[in-house]
Design an enzyme around this catalytic site. Structure first.
Site, PDB file in Angstrom:
ATOM      1  N   GLY A  15     -44.622   1.782  40.556  1.00 20.76           N
ATOM      2  CA  GLY A  15     -43.636   2.142  39.783  1.00 20.76           C
ATOM      3  C   GLY A  15     -43.084   3.799  39.841  1.00 20.76           C
ATOM      4  O   GLY A  15     -43.187   4.574  40.860  1.00 20.76           O
ATOM      5  N   ARG A  25     -36.669  13.401  50.689  1.00 21.31           N
ATOM      6  CA  ARG A  25     -36.109  14.070  50.845  1.00 21.31           C
ATOM      7  C   ARG A  25     -36.487  14.976  52.704  1.00 21.31           C
ATOM      8  O   ARG A  25     -36.238  15.475  53.522  1.00 21.31           O
ATOM      9  CB  ARG A  25     -34.938  14.955  49.825  1.00 21.31           C
ATOM     10  N   ALA A  26     -37.301  16.038  51.767  1.00 25.69           N
ATOM     11  CA  ALA A  26     -38.543  16.777  52.112  1.00 25.69           C
ATOM     12  C   ALA A  26     -39.142  16.295  52.688  1.00 25.69           C
ATOM     13  O   ALA A  26     -38.799  16.990  54.294  1.00 25.69           O
ATOM     14  CB  ALA A  26     -39.527  16.948  51.212  1.00 25.69           C
ATOM     15  N   ARG A  76     -43.985  -3.691  43.671  1.00 27.80           N
ATOM     16  CA  ARG A  76     -45.758  -3.507  43.772  1.00 27.80           C
ATOM     17  C   ARG A  76     -45.705  -5.079  45.146  1.00 27.80           C
ATOM     18  O   ARG A  76     -45.674  -5.685  44.566  1.00 27.80           O
ATOM     19  CB  ARG A  76     -46.436  -3.571  42.173  1.00 27.80           C
ATOM     20  N   ASP A 107     -51.678   5.302  42.638  1.00 24.38           N
ATOM     21  CA  ASP A 107     -53.311   4.996  42.847  1.00 24.38           C
ATOM     22  C   ASP A 107     -52.675   3.552  43.852  1.00 24.38           C
ATOM     23  O   ASP A 107     -53.782   3.502  44.628  1.00 24.38           O
ATOM     24  CB  ASP A 107     -54.000   5.491  42.238  1.00 24.38           C
ATOM     25  N   GLY A 108     -52.285   2.850  43.498  1.00 22.98           N
ATOM     26  CA  GLY A 108     -51.571   1.666  43.744  1.00 22.98           C
ATOM     27  C   GLY A 108     -51.350   1.655  45.096  1.00 22.98           C
ATOM     28  O   GLY A 108     -51.919   0.581  46.267  1.00 22.98           O
ATOM     29  N   THR A 130     -46.229   9.522  40.794  1.00 22.43           N
ATOM     30  CA  THR A 130     -46.076   8.622  39.349  1.00 22.43           C
ATOM     31  C   THR A 130     -45.247   9.264  37.928  1.00 22.43           C
ATOM     32  O   THR A 130     -46.228  10.654  37.956  1.00 22.43           O
ATOM     33  CB  THR A 130     -47.157   7.817  39.795  1.00 22.43           C
ATOM     34  N   ASP A 132     -46.865   9.006  35.796  1.00 20.90           N
ATOM     35  CA  ASP A 132     -48.872   8.706  34.876  1.00 20.90           C
ATOM     36  C   ASP A 132     -49.508  10.013  34.504  1.00 20.90           C
ATOM     37  O   ASP A 132     -50.512  10.162  33.057  1.00 20.90           O
ATOM     38  CB  ASP A 132     -49.161   7.651  34.798  1.00 20.90           C
ATOM     39  N   ASP A 134     -51.765  10.132  36.471  1.00 23.99           N
ATOM     40  CA  ASP A 134     -53.075   9.853  36.579  1.00 23.99           C
ATOM     41  C   ASP A 134     -53.911   9.780  37.830  1.00 23.99           C
ATOM     42  O   ASP A 134     -54.815   8.756  38.406  1.00 23.99           O
ATOM     43  CB  ASP A 134     -52.888   8.228  35.602  1.00 23.99           C
ATOM     44  N   ARG A 176     -50.702   2.742  30.406  1.00 23.96           N
ATOM     45  CA  ARG A 176     -51.959   2.131  30.496  1.00 23.96           C
ATOM     46  C   ARG A 176     -52.634   1.873  29.945  1.00 23.96           C
ATOM     47  O   ARG A 176     -53.681   2.048  29.589  1.00 23.96           O
ATOM     48  CB  ARG A 176     -50.753   0.864  32.092  1.00 23.96           C
ATOM     49  N   GLY A 190     -44.896  17.685  18.041  1.00 23.13           N
ATOM     50  CA  GLY A 190     -45.452  17.653  17.333  1.00 23.13           C
ATOM     51  C   GLY A 190     -46.114  16.407  15.906  1.00 23.13           C
ATOM     52  O   GLY A 190     -45.680  16.254  14.914  1.00 23.13           O
ATOM     53  N   ALA A 191     -46.248  15.799  16.673  1.00 23.73           N
ATOM     54  CA  ALA A 191     -46.237  14.039  16.452  1.00 23.73           C
ATOM     55  C   ALA A 191     -48.202  14.154  15.049  1.00 23.73           C
ATOM     56  O   ALA A 191     -48.549  15.330  15.301  1.00 23.73           O
ATOM     57  CB  ALA A 191     -46.845  13.235  17.138  1.00 23.73           C
ATOM     58  N   GLU A 192     -47.512  13.108  14.297  1.00 22.86           N
ATOM     59  CA  GLU A 192     -49.171  13.481  13.138  1.00 22.86           C
ATOM     60  C   GLU A 192     -50.784  12.831  13.868  1.00 22.86           C
ATOM     61  O   GLU A 192     -50.967  13.454  13.820  1.00 22.86           O
ATOM     62  CB  GLU A 192     -48.715  12.921  11.988  1.00 22.86           C
ATOM     63  N   ARG A 252     -41.497   2.107  11.064  1.00 21.77           N
ATOM     64  CA  ARG A 252     -40.922   1.106  12.261  1.00 21.77           C
ATOM     65  C   ARG A 252     -41.709   1.506  13.105  1.00 21.77           C
ATOM     66  O   ARG A 252     -42.650   2.757  13.705  1.00 21.77           O
ATOM     67  CB  ARG A 252     -39.327   2.099  11.927  1.00 21.77           C
ATOM     68  N   ARG A 261     -39.251   6.327  32.999  1.00 20.39           N
ATOM     69  CA  ARG A 261     -38.805   6.328  34.720  1.00 20.39           C
ATOM     70  C   ARG A 261     -37.251   6.480  35.672  1.00 20.39           C
ATOM     71  O   ARG A 261     -37.742   7.499  36.318  1.00 20.39           O
ATOM     72  CB  ARG A 261     -39.387   5.521  35.595  1.00 20.39           C
TER      73      ARG A 261
HETATM   74  O1  F6P Z   1     -47.263   3.167  36.800  1.00 19.27           O
HETATM   75  C1  F6P Z   1     -46.421   3.791  36.086  1.00 19.27           C
HETATM   76  C2  F6P Z   1     -45.887   2.436  35.060  1.00 19.27           C
HETATM   77  O2  F6P Z   1     -44.670   3.343  34.803  1.00 19.27           O
HETATM   78  C3  F6P Z   1     -47.050   2.924  33.835  1.00 19.27           C
HETATM   79  O3  F6P Z   1     -47.355   3.244  32.766  1.00 19.27           O
HETATM   80  C4  F6P Z   1     -46.775   1.263  33.219  1.00 19.27           C
HETATM   81  O4  F6P Z   1     -47.951   1.180  32.406  1.00 19.27           O
HETATM   82  C5  F6P Z   1     -46.270   0.647  34.517  1.00 19.27           C
HETATM   83  O5  F6P Z   1     -45.765   1.353  35.615  1.00 19.27           O
HETATM   84  C6  F6P Z   1     -45.293  -0.768  34.197  1.00 19.27           C
HETATM   85  O6  F6P Z   1     -45.167  -1.192  34.909  1.00 19.27           O
HETATM   86  P1  F6P Z   1     -43.924  -1.953  35.784  1.00 19.27           P
HETATM   87  O7  F6P Z   1     -42.579  -1.471  35.875  1.00 19.27           O
HETATM   88  O8  F6P Z   1     -43.974  -2.929  36.207  1.00 19.27           O
HETATM   89  O9  F6P Z   1     -43.317  -2.911  34.095  1.00 19.27           O
END
Ligand code: F6P
Length: 328
Positions: A15, A25-26, A76, A107-108, A130, A132, A134, A176, A190-192, A252, A261
């Site tokens: 992603g 660039r770097a 990917r 990570d992928g 990324t 995420d 993560d 995800r 400030g989400a509930e 809603r 992204r």
């Molecule tokens: O890993 C980055 C990410 O944006 C995740 O947050 C999201 O679940 C996933 O990629 C979406 O992937 P795609 O762009 O393939 O739909």
């Protein structure tokens, strides 16, 4: 004896994330500084398999530090998951005299690098990019800060209309398997309530909390939901469930999607990408391999990439407590 590195191959993969261009660039400019050639492969590993590449000079990466997306494009690659695909990729790398790889991605991408590195002798270093956040081995990944700011800005806008109409909004954000965006943007906007992949707060507790919000005089509310939240219902099912059980709420849904992204990287992401890109090239030239670069306590460090993939980067659960207190 280690082979002298004369040419480095670079990809952006998985992603895309704001700041990937700044990292590229770097890498390219550090190569130029150290008088090493640099070749970029388009669409991540897929370009390595297809031999789709471009030779990059310091001038090839002008004016991209603030550009969203990635000029090398990303993918990917399913083919790279196969032995045959990786064989083709290696053959192309050999033909082009690539001595080492810099892999910019999540990570992928890193897992692909580890598998490849076990099959073929090619030094590589990962740069975590990324939205995420993560990845273990770094406090921040490139793109996360920008995405967070995009999400907070978007939720602020949703808040305007939610409050004008006395509505409850479920806002779905990316992540995800990781709740970094949901948790931090949730607190920042400030989400509930904040629903995460890491924590099953349960539907009863959600209803209870929304009931309390009404009793306390709140006329509108925002619930931030990470796309992989543990309750297991998607954001539309959640909205339906709440509508059925709390008919006093007008509900809603807003799914922020891929706009998270995009966009020009924040200054934080540009600086992070610049530091990581230089460190990646310097590390590979010093003979390091199977590593990733990371930012820990404001220091750029390197760590074993396989260990980083196996470990988990945990969310800060203290923020859930803060959110609870502040949504009183
Ligand atoms: O890993 C980055 C990410 O944006 C995740 O947050 C999201 O679940 C996933 O990629 C979406 O992937 P795609 O762009 O393939 O739909």
């Amino acid at each position: 004896m280690k082979r002298k590195i004369k040419k480095i191959g670079v990809i952006t993969s998985g992603g895309d994330a704001p700041g990937m261009n700044a990292a590229l660039r770097a890498v390219v400019r550090a190569c130029s500084y150290y008088k090493v050639e640099c070749t970029g492969f388009y669409r991540g590993y897929q370009g390595m398999i297809e031999g789709d590449f471009i030779d990059l000079s310091a001038r090839s990466v002008k004016n991209i530090i603030g550009k969203g997306g990635t000029i090398l494009k990303s993918a990917r690659s399913d083919e790279f998951r196969t032995k045959a695909g990786r064989k083709k990729a290696y053959k192309n790398l050999k033909q082009l005299n690539i001595d080492a790889l810099v892999l910019i991605g999540g990570d992928g991408t890193f897992m692909g690098g580890v598998t490849f590195g076990k099959e073929y002798e090619i030094p590589f270093v990962g740069i975590p990019g990324t939205i995420d956040n993560d990845i273990a081995g770094t406090n921040f990944t490139i793109g996360y800060d920008t995405a967070l700011n995009t999400v907070v800005e978007s939720i602020d806008k949703v808040r305007d209309t939610a409050s004008s109409h006395n509505r409850l909004f479920f806002v779905e954000v990316m992540g995800r398997d990781a709740g970094f965006i949901a948790l931090n943007a949730g607190v920042g906007a400030g989400a509930e309530e904040i629903l995460l992949p890491e924590e099953d707060l349960g539907l009863d507790r959600l209803l209870e909390s929304l009931q309390k919000s009404k009793q306390r005089g709140k006329s509108s509310s925002i619930v931030v939901v990470s796309e992989g939240d543990k309750i297991g219902k998607n954001v539309f099912e959640l909205a339906e469930y709440v509508t059925d059980n709390l008919p006093e709420y007008e509900v809603r849904v807003s799914v922020l999607g891929h706009m998270q992204r995009g966009g020009s990287p924040s200054c934080f992401d540009r600086v992070l990408a610049s530091r990581m890109g230089v460190k990646a090239v310097e590390s590979v030239l010093e003979g390091e391999t199977d590593i990733m670069v990371g930012l820990i306590k404001d220091k750029i460090i390197i760590s074993n990439i396989e260990e980083a993939i196996k470990s988990s980067h945990d969310i800060n659960r203290e923020l859930l407590r803060i959110s609870d207190i502040l949504s009183v």
